[in-house]
Design a protein around this motif. Structure first.
Motif, PDB file in Angstrom:
ATOM      1  N   UNK A   1       2.541  10.603  -9.232  1.00 21.84           N
ATOM      2  CA  UNK A   1       1.702  11.008 -10.364  1.00 21.84           C
ATOM      3  C   UNK A   1       1.098  12.387 -10.128  1.00 21.84           C
ATOM      4  N   UNK A   2       0.687  12.651  -8.893  1.00 22.36           N
ATOM      5  CA  UNK A   2       0.099  13.957  -8.577  1.00 22.36           C
ATOM      6  C   UNK A   2       1.107  15.080  -8.774  1.00 22.36           C
ATOM      7  N   UNK A   3       2.367  14.816  -8.447  1.00 25.22           N
ATOM      8  CA  UNK A   3       3.416  15.833  -8.563  1.00 25.22           C
ATOM      9  C   UNK A   3       4.053  15.861  -9.953  1.00 25.22           C
ATOM     10  N   UNK A   4       3.870  14.795 -10.724  1.00 21.60           N
ATOM     11  CA  UNK A   4       4.495  14.682 -12.042  1.00 21.60           C
ATOM     12  C   UNK A   4       5.561  13.604 -12.015  1.00 21.60           C
ATOM     13  N   UNK A   5       5.247  12.444 -12.549  1.00 18.83           N
ATOM     14  CA  UNK A   5       6.141  11.293 -12.455  1.00 18.83           C
ATOM     15  C   UNK A   5       7.511  11.575 -13.063  1.00 18.83           C
ATOM     16  N   UNK A   6       7.558  12.254 -14.176  1.00 18.51           N
ATOM     17  CA  UNK A   6       8.841  12.539 -14.823  1.00 18.51           C
ATOM     18  C   UNK A   6       9.727  13.383 -13.929  1.00 18.51           C
ATOM     19  N   UNK A   7       9.167  14.434 -13.337  1.00 13.71           N
ATOM     20  CA  UNK A   7       9.944  15.313 -12.478  1.00 13.71           C
ATOM     21  C   UNK A   7      10.403  14.588 -11.212  1.00 13.71           C
ATOM     22  N   UNK A   8       9.519  13.778 -10.626  1.00 14.04           N
ATOM     23  CA  UNK A   8       9.867  13.033  -9.420  1.00 14.04           C
ATOM     24  C   UNK A   8      10.960  12.022  -9.726  1.00 14.04           C
ATOM     25  N   UNK A   9      10.828  11.314 -10.839  1.00  7.82           N
ATOM     26  CA  UNK A   9      11.834  10.320 -11.224  1.00  7.82           C
ATOM     27  C   UNK A   9      13.192  10.975 -11.409  1.00  7.82           C
TER      28      UNK A   9
ATOM     29  N   UNK B   1       6.777   1.339  -8.204  1.00 10.84           N
ATOM     30  CA  UNK B   1       5.650   1.833  -7.431  1.00 10.84           C
ATOM     31  C   UNK B   1       4.304   1.322  -7.954  1.00 10.84           C
ATOM     32  N   UNK B   2       4.354   0.331  -8.828  1.00 10.25           N
ATOM     33  CA  UNK B   2       3.120  -0.248  -9.353  1.00 10.25           C
ATOM     34  C   UNK B   2       2.522  -1.208  -8.343  1.00 10.25           C
ATOM     35  N   UNK B   3       1.359  -1.742  -8.666  1.00  8.83           N
ATOM     36  CA  UNK B   3       0.656  -2.653  -7.761  1.00  8.83           C
ATOM     37  C   UNK B   3       1.516  -3.854  -7.380  1.00  8.83           C
ATOM     38  N   UNK B   4       2.225  -4.422  -8.322  1.00  9.96           N
ATOM     39  CA  UNK B   4       3.070  -5.586  -8.037  1.00  9.96           C
ATOM     40  C   UNK B   4       4.496  -5.225  -7.681  1.00  9.96           C
ATOM     41  N   UNK B   5       4.801  -3.937  -7.656  1.00  7.55           N
ATOM     42  CA  UNK B   5       6.170  -3.493  -7.382  1.00  7.55           C
ATOM     43  C   UNK B   5       6.562  -3.723  -5.937  1.00  7.55           C
TER      44      UNK B   5
ATOM     45  N   UNK C   1      10.316   4.979 -16.157  1.00  3.03           N
ATOM     46  CA  UNK C   1       9.838   3.598 -16.278  1.00  3.03           C
ATOM     47  C   UNK C   1      10.168   2.788 -15.026  1.00  3.03           C
ATOM     48  N   UNK C   2      11.371   2.980 -14.509  1.00  5.63           N
ATOM     49  CA  UNK C   2      11.784   2.256 -13.292  1.00  5.63           C
ATOM     50  C   UNK C   2      10.884   2.647 -12.119  1.00  5.63           C
ATOM     51  N   UNK C   3      10.575   3.925 -12.012  1.00  3.20           N
ATOM     52  CA  UNK C   3       9.727   4.387 -10.916  1.00  3.20           C
ATOM     53  C   UNK C   3       8.305   3.838 -11.049  1.00  3.20           C
ATOM     54  N   UNK C   4       7.764   3.876 -12.265  1.00  2.00           N
ATOM     55  CA  UNK C   4       6.436   3.292 -12.479  1.00  2.00           C
ATOM     56  C   UNK C   4       6.427   1.821 -12.074  1.00  2.00           C
TER      57      UNK C   4
ATOM     58  N   UNK D   1       0.835  -1.203   0.000  1.00  2.00           N
ATOM     59  CA  UNK D   1       0.000   0.000   0.000  1.00  2.00           C
ATOM     60  C   UNK D   1       0.869   1.252   0.000  1.00  2.00           C
ATOM     61  N   UNK D   2       1.976   1.230   0.732  1.00  2.00           N
ATOM     62  CA  UNK D   2       2.890   2.374   0.733  1.00  2.00           C
ATOM     63  C   UNK D   2       3.481   2.595  -0.654  1.00  2.00           C
ATOM     64  N   UNK D   3       3.907   1.519  -1.307  1.00  2.00           N
ATOM     65  CA  UNK D   3       4.454   1.646  -2.658  1.00  2.00           C
ATOM     66  C   UNK D   3       3.406   2.248  -3.596  1.00  2.00           C
ATOM     67  N   UNK D   4       2.176   1.766  -3.504  1.00  2.00           N
ATOM     68  CA  UNK D   4       1.096   2.297  -4.329  1.00  2.00           C
ATOM     69  C   UNK D   4       0.870   3.785  -4.033  1.00  2.00           C
ATOM     70  N   UNK D   5       0.821   4.131  -2.752  1.00  2.00           N
ATOM     71  CA  UNK D   5       0.580   5.518  -2.357  1.00  2.00           C
ATOM     72  C   UNK D   5       1.686   6.448  -2.859  1.00  2.00           C
ATOM     73  N   UNK D   6       2.926   5.991  -2.791  1.00  2.00           N
ATOM     74  CA  UNK D   6       4.028   6.801  -3.320  1.00  2.00           C
ATOM     75  C   UNK D   6       3.863   7.003  -4.824  1.00  2.00           C
TER      76      UNK D   6
END
Length: 102
Positions: free
Chosen positions: A45-53, A67-71, A61-64, A35-40
């Motif tokens: 995504x809320x802040x902008x995945x590219x900028x956060x990565x 932090x994905x459901x199975x990650x 891609x690594x961050x997605x 759940x923590x991985x999902x929440x992060x």
């Protein structure tokens, strides 16, 4: 006339650092690493995945993937994402229902 519905996306409601902190704090109370991985991922995504990565020193891609459901992100990834988001983990005593032994 059928009712039109849209999927709920938490990321659309995380606009301020206070909202994000409250969201992550509630997730941490669940004590569920997935759940923590999902929440992060939601916060990223809320802040902008590219900028956060980029700020976390990871590829988008690594961050997605992490932090994905199975990650299953490593602690280093969690810490770098939190840092990129402008947050840090802190520790406090857990509330106990039993009195402490002397």
């Amino acid at each position: 006339m059928p009712v039109e519905t849209h999927p709920y996306d938490s990321a659309e409601h995380l606009r301020t650092p206070e909202h994000i902190a409250a969201y992550l704090d509630a997730v941490l109370e669940e004590n569920d690493p997935a759940l923590l991985a999902h929440a992060l991922g939601v916060v990223a995504r809320a802040k902008g995945m590219t900028e956060v990565a980029e700020a976390a020193g990871r590829s988008r891609a690594q961050l997605y993937r992490s932090l994905s459901e199975g990650g299953n992100p490593q602690l280093e990834t969690v810490m770098s994402v939190l840092n990129a988001l402008g947050f840090r983990l802190s520790v406090q005593p857990a509330e106990r229902s039993e009195p402490e032994a002397a």
